[in-house]
Design a protein around this motif. Structure first.
Motif, PDB file in Angstrom:
ATOM      1  N   UNK A  10       0.810  -1.214   0.000  1.00 44.62           N
ATOM      2  CA  UNK A  10       0.000   0.000   0.000  1.00 44.62           C
ATOM      3  C   UNK A  10       0.849   1.272   0.000  1.00 44.62           C
ATOM      4  N   UNK A  11       2.052   1.192   0.549  1.00 42.47           N
ATOM      5  CA  UNK A  11       2.948   2.357   0.519  1.00 42.47           C
ATOM      6  C   UNK A  11       3.361   2.652  -0.922  1.00 42.47           C
ATOM      7  N   UNK A  12       3.705   1.624  -1.683  1.00 41.73           N
ATOM      8  CA  UNK A  12       4.104   1.821  -3.081  1.00 41.73           C
ATOM      9  C   UNK A  12       2.902   2.215  -3.937  1.00 41.73           C
ATOM     10  N   UNK A  13       1.734   1.666  -3.601  1.00 42.25           N
ATOM     11  CA  UNK A  13       0.517   2.039  -4.321  1.00 42.25           C
ATOM     12  C   UNK A  13       0.194   3.518  -4.106  1.00 42.25           C
ATOM     13  N   UNK A  14       0.340   3.991  -2.854  1.00 44.26           N
ATOM     14  CA  UNK A  14       0.091   5.411  -2.568  1.00 44.26           C
ATOM     15  C   UNK A  14       1.081   6.288  -3.319  1.00 44.26           C
ATOM     16  N   UNK A  15       2.355   5.896  -3.325  1.00 40.40           N
ATOM     17  CA  UNK A  15       3.367   6.674  -4.053  1.00 40.40           C
ATOM     18  C   UNK A  15       3.013   6.733  -5.542  1.00 40.40           C
ATOM     19  N   UNK A  16       2.561   5.591  -6.066  1.00 43.87           N
ATOM     20  CA  UNK A  16       2.182   5.553  -7.481  1.00 43.87           C
ATOM     21  C   UNK A  16       1.028   6.509  -7.777  1.00 43.87           C
ATOM     22  N   UNK A  17       0.030   6.525  -6.904  1.00 40.73           N
ATOM     23  CA  UNK A  17      -1.121   7.401  -7.106  1.00 40.73           C
ATOM     24  C   UNK A  17      -0.701   8.870  -7.123  1.00 40.73           C
ATOM     25  N   UNK A  18       0.150   9.251  -6.177  1.00 35.86           N
ATOM     26  CA  UNK A  18       0.584  10.655  -6.114  1.00 35.86           C
ATOM     27  C   UNK A  18       1.408  11.023  -7.346  1.00 35.86           C
ATOM     28  N   UNK A  19       2.292  10.099  -7.761  1.00 34.96           N
ATOM     29  CA  UNK A  19       3.100  10.364  -8.959  1.00 34.96           C
ATOM     30  C   UNK A  19       2.199  10.497 -10.187  1.00 34.96           C
ATOM     31  N   UNK A  20       1.196   9.635 -10.285  1.00 37.39           N
ATOM     32  CA  UNK A  20       0.268   9.696 -11.417  1.00 37.39           C
ATOM     33  C   UNK A  20      -0.452  11.043 -11.452  1.00 37.39           C
ATOM     34  N   UNK A  21      -0.933  11.490 -10.272  1.00 38.33           N
ATOM     35  CA  UNK A  21      -1.655  12.761 -10.213  1.00 38.33           C
ATOM     36  C   UNK A  21      -0.762  13.941 -10.580  1.00 38.33           C
ATOM     37  N   UNK A  22       0.536  13.811 -10.298  1.00 35.18           N
ATOM     38  CA  UNK A  22       1.477  14.887 -10.594  1.00 35.18           C
ATOM     39  C   UNK A  22       2.039  14.802 -12.012  1.00 35.18           C
ATOM     40  N   UNK A  23       1.663  13.747 -12.755  1.00 32.12           N
ATOM     41  CA  UNK A  23       2.169  13.582 -14.108  1.00 32.12           C
ATOM     42  C   UNK A  23       3.542  12.956 -14.181  1.00 32.12           C
ATOM     43  N   UNK A  24       4.029  12.386 -13.100  1.00 33.13           N
ATOM     44  CA  UNK A  24       5.327  11.708 -13.097  1.00 33.13           C
ATOM     45  C   UNK A  24       5.103  10.247 -13.520  1.00 33.13           C
ATOM     46  N   UNK A  25       4.873  10.028 -14.791  1.00 37.68           N
ATOM     47  CA  UNK A  25       4.387   8.738 -15.266  1.00 37.68           C
ATOM     48  C   UNK A  25       5.379   7.593 -15.052  1.00 37.68           C
ATOM     49  N   UNK A  26       6.660   7.832 -15.291  1.00 39.03           N
ATOM     50  CA  UNK A  26       7.634   6.748 -15.150  1.00 39.03           C
ATOM     51  C   UNK A  26       7.791   6.331 -13.685  1.00 39.03           C
ATOM     52  N   UNK A  27       7.809   7.333 -12.788  1.00 40.68           N
ATOM     53  CA  UNK A  27       7.879   7.003 -11.353  1.00 40.68           C
ATOM     54  C   UNK A  27       6.615   6.269 -10.909  1.00 40.68           C
ATOM     55  N   UNK A  28       5.468   6.676 -11.454  1.00 40.10           N
ATOM     56  CA  UNK A  28       4.210   5.998 -11.135  1.00 40.10           C
ATOM     57  C   UNK A  28       4.262   4.550 -11.612  1.00 40.10           C
ATOM     58  N   UNK A  29       4.764   4.333 -12.817  1.00 39.68           N
ATOM     59  CA  UNK A  29       4.863   2.980 -13.361  1.00 39.68           C
ATOM     60  C   UNK A  29       5.740   2.095 -12.481  1.00 39.68           C
ATOM     61  N   UNK A  30       6.884   2.645 -12.097  1.00 38.34           N
ATOM     62  CA  UNK A  30       7.812   1.900 -11.230  1.00 38.34           C
ATOM     63  C   UNK A  30       7.143   1.520  -9.907  1.00 38.34           C
ATOM     64  N   UNK A  31       6.398   2.465  -9.314  1.00 40.95           N
ATOM     65  CA  UNK A  31       5.756   2.207  -8.024  1.00 40.95           C
ATOM     66  C   UNK A  31       4.611   1.212  -8.152  1.00 40.95           C
TER      67      UNK A  31
END
Length: 417
Positions: free
Chosen positions: A368-389
């Motif tokens: 859930x920690x990585x899922x939360x990080x992914x969600x925040x990255x997605x909302x900020x447009x950081x697509x590659x970081x979101x994908x990794x998370x």
């Protein structure tokens, strides 16, 4: 229960096992006084049921039938052993005691509560009480329990074996303690009941998101405990479970998919449970002696009282998490606060908190920690970081609906450059 056609009996026995086996085991443990003997007897009773119920029909009370057959088989097995064992006198005394023990269906309802208090007896090592209870009450495997406590399965297994031996050797009674003894046992019992509820509300593994037989049982135990000890934290725990349970019908779509809180149809929330839960929160907070369960219930009440996701009072929730963290420092609570902070101050604020948590290393294996990080990255447009998370969260989750949710989120990201 009506009689069923022969071909339906194996599936029926499997259903009874899934829904009733832990209650049956708790009663057999009380009647037989031995965990391993009771477990062996229970499994033998279910094995016999497949053949007998197909031949003779399903009994009106399958649970009572299984308890009676399991008890008889255990006594019969001890009788055979007594003929050849060197310690015949000891076995004979055990047999005599078991044969004279009477039981009725009226006793069964409280057996799981009795067993929880036995597993949380102060004579047992503190680090064994909760794992033992989760194994016997919730039927979690040692691997599942080990993941919950971030401990090796072999270590958990050793603790459980030692605790069972201690109960047997010390003759710890299977009973709810007196009122004078209740307070010192309360913390462990509350924790166990909440862990049982959590396993039902969000199953750690498997094809289903929830296990309603576990949430119902945890709430039943919470009500029983409140009758015994109307303390603020007992009220808080029951309120917390009721408020979470009120949302369960909206957490899963008709196709079995996970639905996030802000996307849920709040018309599906159970209004009666919300009213009861909020009243308990108010009653508990009014005592001014509340603790961590009351604070968590207060957070759940703020969610429950919001007409829409957009009208949620996130500032109040963040403030409650601040108080909760002072009472119970925990990286998981910090993660939950980060999610609330993101709702109040934006995804960048949440991302900074989550990345700081991950950098400390405590939640590296918590999906859930990585899922939360992914969600925040997605909302900020950081697509590659979101994908990794998202990919890291997928590696860690063991629940099929969560896996499918993460896969959908991952697929919705723009193609990798």
């Amino acid at each position: 229960m009506p009689r069923h056609a022969g071909q339906a009996v194996p599936a029926l026995v499997e259903t009874v096992y899934r829904e009733q086996s832990r209650r049956i085991l708790a009663t057999l443990i009380r009647l037989l006084g031995d965990f391993d003997l009771a477990e062996e007897a229970m499994h033998e009773a279910f094995f016999i049921a497949v053949e007998r119920w197909q031949r003779d029909g399903v009994p009106d009370n399958p649970r009572a039938w299984l308890v009676s057959v399991g008890r008889f088989k255990a006594i019969d097995g001890l009788r055979r052993r007594a003929r050849f064992a060197a310690s015949q006198a000891a076995l004979a005394r055990q047999l005599e005691q078991l044969e004279q023990t009477e039981w009725s269906e009226d006793d069964v309802e409280d057996d799981r509560l009795r067993l929880i208090f036995t597993c949380c007896h102060p004579a047992l090592a503190a680090d064994a009480q909760v794992p033992l209870t989760l194994r016997e009450i919730c039927d979690l495997s040692t691997e599942q329990i080990a993941r919950a406590f971030l401990t090796a399965p072999a270590t958990i297994a050793q603790r459980i074996v030692r605790a069972k031996a201690k109960i047997r050797e010390a003759k710890i009674p299977y009973q709810v303690p007196s009122l004078g003894e209740l307070p010192e046992r309360l913390d462990s019992v509350l924790r166990v009941i909440y862990l049982v509820f959590n396993e039902g509300y969000s199953a750690s593994v498997g094809t289903e998101l929830t296990r309603d037989e576990l949430t119902r049982e945890a709430i039943r135990l919470g009500r029983l405990l409140l009758e015994l000890l109307p303390e603020p934290e007992v009220m808080g725990l029951l309120a917390l479970m009721l408020l979470h349970e009120s949302r369960r019908p909206a957490r899963v779509s008709v196709t079995g998919e996970l639905v996030l809180l802000d996307e849920q149809d709040r018309r599906l929330w159970n209004a009666e449970l919300i009213v009861e839960g909020c009243a308990l929160v108010e009653r508990a907070l009014g005592t001014r002696r509340f603790g961590v369960y009351c604070l968590q219930a207060a957070i759940a009440a703020v969610h429950a009282e919001a007409p829409t996701a957009g009208q949620t009072d996130w500032a109040q929730i963040v403030g409650l998490y601040d108080v909760l963290l002072r009472a119970l420092p925990s990286p998981v609570i910090e993660l939950n606060r980060a999610v609330a902070l993101a709702q109040r101050d934006g995804p960048q604020a949440g991302l900074e908190q989550v990345e700081a948590l991950l950098a400390r290393g405590e939640l590296q294996d918590y999906h859930l920690a990585h899922s939360a990080r992914a969600e925040f990255c997605r909302q900020l447009g950081h697509d590659e970081q979101a994908r990794e998370a998202y990919l890291r969260a997928l590696q860690l989750t063991r629940q099929d609906p969560e896996r499918r949710f993460l896969e959908r989120r991952l697929a919705a990201l723009p193609p990798s450059l």
